[in-house]
Design a protein around this motif. Structure first.
Motif, PDB file in Angstrom:
ATOM      1  N   ARG A 111     -42.309 -31.954 129.395  1.00  0.00           N
ATOM      2  CA  ARG A 111     -42.823 -32.403 130.701  1.00  0.00           C
ATOM      3  C   ARG A 111     -42.080 -33.678 131.125  1.00  0.00           C
ATOM      4  NH1 ARG A 111     -47.009 -28.593 132.115  1.00  0.00           N
ATOM      5  NH2 ARG A 111     -47.768 -27.745 130.152  1.00  0.00           N
ATOM      6  N   CYS A 159     -59.720 -32.617 130.796  1.00  0.00           N
ATOM      7  CA  CYS A 159     -58.813 -31.513 130.437  1.00  0.00           C
ATOM      8  C   CYS A 159     -57.728 -31.916 129.453  1.00  0.00           C
ATOM      9  CB  CYS A 159     -58.149 -30.953 131.685  1.00  0.00           C
ATOM     10  SG  CYS A 159     -59.319 -30.316 132.892  1.00  0.00           S
ATOM     11  N   HIS A 160     -57.301 -33.182 129.506  1.00  0.00           N
ATOM     12  CA  HIS A 160     -56.151 -33.574 128.698  1.00  0.00           C
ATOM     13  C   HIS A 160     -56.516 -34.075 127.309  1.00  0.00           C
ATOM     14  CE1 HIS A 160     -52.826 -32.993 131.601  1.00  0.00           C
ATOM     15  NE2 HIS A 160     -53.773 -33.177 132.502  1.00  0.00           N
ATOM     16  N   ARG A 179     -46.560 -33.386 140.925  1.00  0.00           N
ATOM     17  CA  ARG A 179     -47.471 -32.343 140.448  1.00  0.00           C
ATOM     18  C   ARG A 179     -48.868 -32.883 140.208  1.00  0.00           C
ATOM     19  NH1 ARG A 179     -43.419 -28.885 136.555  1.00  0.00           N
ATOM     20  NH2 ARG A 179     -42.471 -27.707 138.257  1.00  0.00           N
ATOM     21  N   GLN A 222     -38.704 -33.640 132.781  1.00  0.00           N
ATOM     22  CA  GLN A 222     -38.583 -33.341 134.221  1.00  0.00           C
ATOM     23  C   GLN A 222     -38.420 -34.599 135.065  1.00  0.00           C
ATOM     24  OE1 GLN A 222     -41.534 -29.620 134.750  1.00  0.00           O
ATOM     25  NE2 GLN A 222     -42.550 -31.503 134.190  1.00  0.00           N
ATOM     26  N   CYS A 266     -58.881 -37.089 134.276  1.00  0.00           N
ATOM     27  CA  CYS A 266     -57.874 -36.562 133.345  1.00  0.00           C
ATOM     28  C   CYS A 266     -58.451 -36.210 131.968  1.00  0.00           C
ATOM     29  CB  CYS A 266     -56.740 -37.558 133.130  1.00  0.00           C
ATOM     30  SG  CYS A 266     -56.301 -38.575 134.537  1.00  0.00           S
ATOM     31  N   ASN A 280     -50.243 -25.134 139.046  1.00  0.00           N
ATOM     32  CA  ASN A 280     -50.962 -24.047 138.373  1.00  0.00           C
ATOM     33  C   ASN A 280     -52.458 -24.395 138.308  1.00  0.00           C
ATOM     34  OD1 ASN A 280     -48.565 -22.576 138.039  1.00  0.00           O
ATOM     35  ND2 ASN A 280     -48.117 -23.604 136.121  1.00  0.00           N
ATOM     36  N   THR A 281     -53.024 -24.487 137.098  1.00  0.00           N
ATOM     37  CA  THR A 281     -54.458 -24.792 137.008  1.00  0.00           C
ATOM     38  C   THR A 281     -54.748 -26.291 136.946  1.00  0.00           C
ATOM     39  OG1 THR A 281     -54.279 -24.361 134.639  1.00  0.00           O
ATOM     40  CG2 THR A 281     -55.213 -22.605 136.002  1.00  0.00           C
ATOM     41  N   MET A 282     -53.702 -27.109 137.054  1.00  0.00           N
ATOM     42  CA  MET A 282     -53.910 -28.562 137.166  1.00  0.00           C
ATOM     43  C   MET A 282     -54.312 -28.842 138.615  1.00  0.00           C
ATOM     44  SD  MET A 282     -53.287 -31.887 136.394  1.00  0.00           S
ATOM     45  CE  MET A 282     -53.203 -33.255 137.562  1.00  0.00           C
ATOM     46  N   MET A 330     -51.236 -41.255 129.058  1.00  0.00           N
ATOM     47  CA  MET A 330     -51.490 -40.071 128.225  1.00  0.00           C
ATOM     48  C   MET A 330     -50.230 -39.424 127.670  1.00  0.00           C
ATOM     49  SD  MET A 330     -52.924 -37.049 130.609  1.00  0.00           S
ATOM     50  CE  MET A 330     -52.721 -37.104 132.359  1.00  0.00           C
TER      51      MET A 330
HETATM   52  C1  HEC Z   1     -59.367 -29.518 135.453  1.00  0.00           C
HETATM   53  C2  HEC Z   1     -58.420 -29.849 134.399  1.00  0.00           C
HETATM   54  C3  HEC Z   1     -57.449 -30.986 134.602  1.00  0.00           C
HETATM   55  C4  HEC Z   1     -57.719 -32.287 134.986  1.00  0.00           C
HETATM   56  C5  HEC Z   1     -59.062 -32.889 135.329  1.00  0.00           C
HETATM   57  C6  HEC Z   1     -56.445 -32.986 134.955  1.00  0.00           C
HETATM   58  N1  HEC Z   1     -55.435 -32.139 134.576  1.00  0.00           N
HETATM   59 FE1  HEC Z   1     -53.438 -32.558 134.465  1.00  0.00          FE
HETATM   60  N2  HEC Z   1     -53.048 -30.664 133.855  1.00  0.00           N
HETATM   61  C7  HEC Z   1     -53.990 -29.678 133.692  1.00  0.00           C
HETATM   62  C8  HEC Z   1     -53.328 -28.458 133.259  1.00  0.00           C
HETATM   63  C9  HEC Z   1     -54.010 -27.143 132.944  1.00  0.00           C
HETATM   64  C10 HEC Z   1     -51.956 -28.760 133.186  1.00  0.00           C
HETATM   65  C11 HEC Z   1     -50.816 -27.810 132.791  1.00  0.00           C
HETATM   66  C12 HEC Z   1     -50.360 -27.044 134.029  1.00  0.00           C
HETATM   67  C13 HEC Z   1     -49.240 -26.076 133.689  1.00  0.00           C
HETATM   68  O1  HEC Z   1     -48.235 -26.507 133.087  1.00  0.00           O
HETATM   69  O2  HEC Z   1     -49.372 -24.901 134.026  1.00  0.00           O
HETATM   70  C14 HEC Z   1     -51.821 -30.154 133.562  1.00  0.00           C
HETATM   71  C15 HEC Z   1     -50.603 -30.813 133.631  1.00  0.00           C
HETATM   72  C16 HEC Z   1     -50.451 -32.125 134.027  1.00  0.00           C
HETATM   73  C17 HEC Z   1     -49.177 -32.810 134.139  1.00  0.00           C
HETATM   74  C18 HEC Z   1     -47.811 -32.215 133.810  1.00  0.00           C
HETATM   75  C19 HEC Z   1     -47.225 -31.514 135.027  1.00  0.00           C
HETATM   76  C20 HEC Z   1     -45.837 -30.978 134.725  1.00  0.00           C
HETATM   77  O3  HEC Z   1     -44.985 -31.051 135.611  1.00  0.00           O
HETATM   78  O4  HEC Z   1     -45.577 -30.507 133.630  1.00  0.00           O
HETATM   79  C21 HEC Z   1     -49.448 -34.079 134.560  1.00  0.00           C
HETATM   80  C22 HEC Z   1     -48.432 -35.182 134.836  1.00  0.00           C
HETATM   81  C23 HEC Z   1     -50.878 -34.191 134.712  1.00  0.00           C
HETATM   82  N3  HEC Z   1     -51.453 -32.990 134.383  1.00  0.00           N
HETATM   83  C24 HEC Z   1     -51.514 -35.337 135.101  1.00  0.00           C
HETATM   84  C25 HEC Z   1     -52.908 -35.469 135.233  1.00  0.00           C
HETATM   85  C26 HEC Z   1     -53.579 -36.694 135.601  1.00  0.00           C
HETATM   86  C27 HEC Z   1     -52.880 -38.010 135.886  1.00  0.00           C
HETATM   87  C28 HEC Z   1     -54.917 -36.417 135.617  1.00  0.00           C
HETATM   88  C29 HEC Z   1     -56.061 -37.350 135.966  1.00  0.00           C
HETATM   89  C30 HEC Z   1     -55.935 -38.134 137.165  1.00  0.00           C
HETATM   90  C31 HEC Z   1     -55.081 -35.003 135.291  1.00  0.00           C
HETATM   91  N4  HEC Z   1     -53.838 -34.478 135.042  1.00  0.00           N
HETATM   92  C32 HEC Z   1     -56.296 -34.330 135.269  1.00  0.00           C
HETATM   93  C33 HEC Z   1     -55.349 -29.784 133.892  1.00  0.00           C
HETATM   94  C34 HEC Z   1     -56.015 -30.913 134.334  1.00  0.00           C
END
Ligand code: HEC
Length: 117
Positions: free
Chosen positions: A73, A54-55, A84, A76, A51, A90-92, A113
């Protein structure tokens, strides 16, 4: 003041007001996100290699610890957020690149986070 010197500022304000995520993060918000680490050592290790990539950086992902980024977020509900995180959005990427994260890990990481600092 030069004529129309206020235009860029006004445009920036308008853009910020229209952004669905609310106020955009400031430099201090990025610095704080970079220094965030879960207390639990096993969770922190997962955070560091997934996480966090990117976050805590500039980009489309909601910024860790930044309330305005998370407000729409969180609205929701936890079930959508977990789904999700598990399946990708999307790109997550699916499981946020943490292949060995259990659903409970994902929920704890989301909670970590999305809590304002
Ligand atoms: C490669 C990059 C990347 C990594 C690594 C990543 N994320 Fe994300 N995440 C994103 C992106 C980009 C978005 C926004 C997607 C969108 O809203 O279009 C997002 C959005 C989210 C959301 C919000 C979804 C929603 O419904 O709005 C959650 C929850 C989340 N990530 C959890 C995690 C967790 C937990 C981890 C680690 C285990 C993680 N992410 C690792 C890129 C990443």
């Amino acid at each position: 003041m030069k004529p129309r010197a206020w235009l860029p500022a006004a445009a920036a304000l308008l853009l910020a007001a229209c952004s669905p995520a609310g106020a955009p993060p400031a430099d201090a918000d990025y610095h704080r996100a970079e220094s965030m680490r879960p207390d639990d050592a096993a969770l922190a290790e997962r955070w560091e290699r997934s996480c966090r990539l990117c976050h805590t950086t500039r980009g489309p992902a909601p910024l860790a610890g930044h309330a305005p980024s998370w407000r729409p977020r969180l609205a929701q509900g936890p079930a959508v957020l977990l789904q999700r995180a598990r399946e990708g959005f999307n790109t997550m990427p699916p499981r946020g690149l943490c292949a060995d994260c259990s659903d409970e890990d994902l929920l704890r990481l989301i909670d970590f986070m999305s809590r304002p600092r």
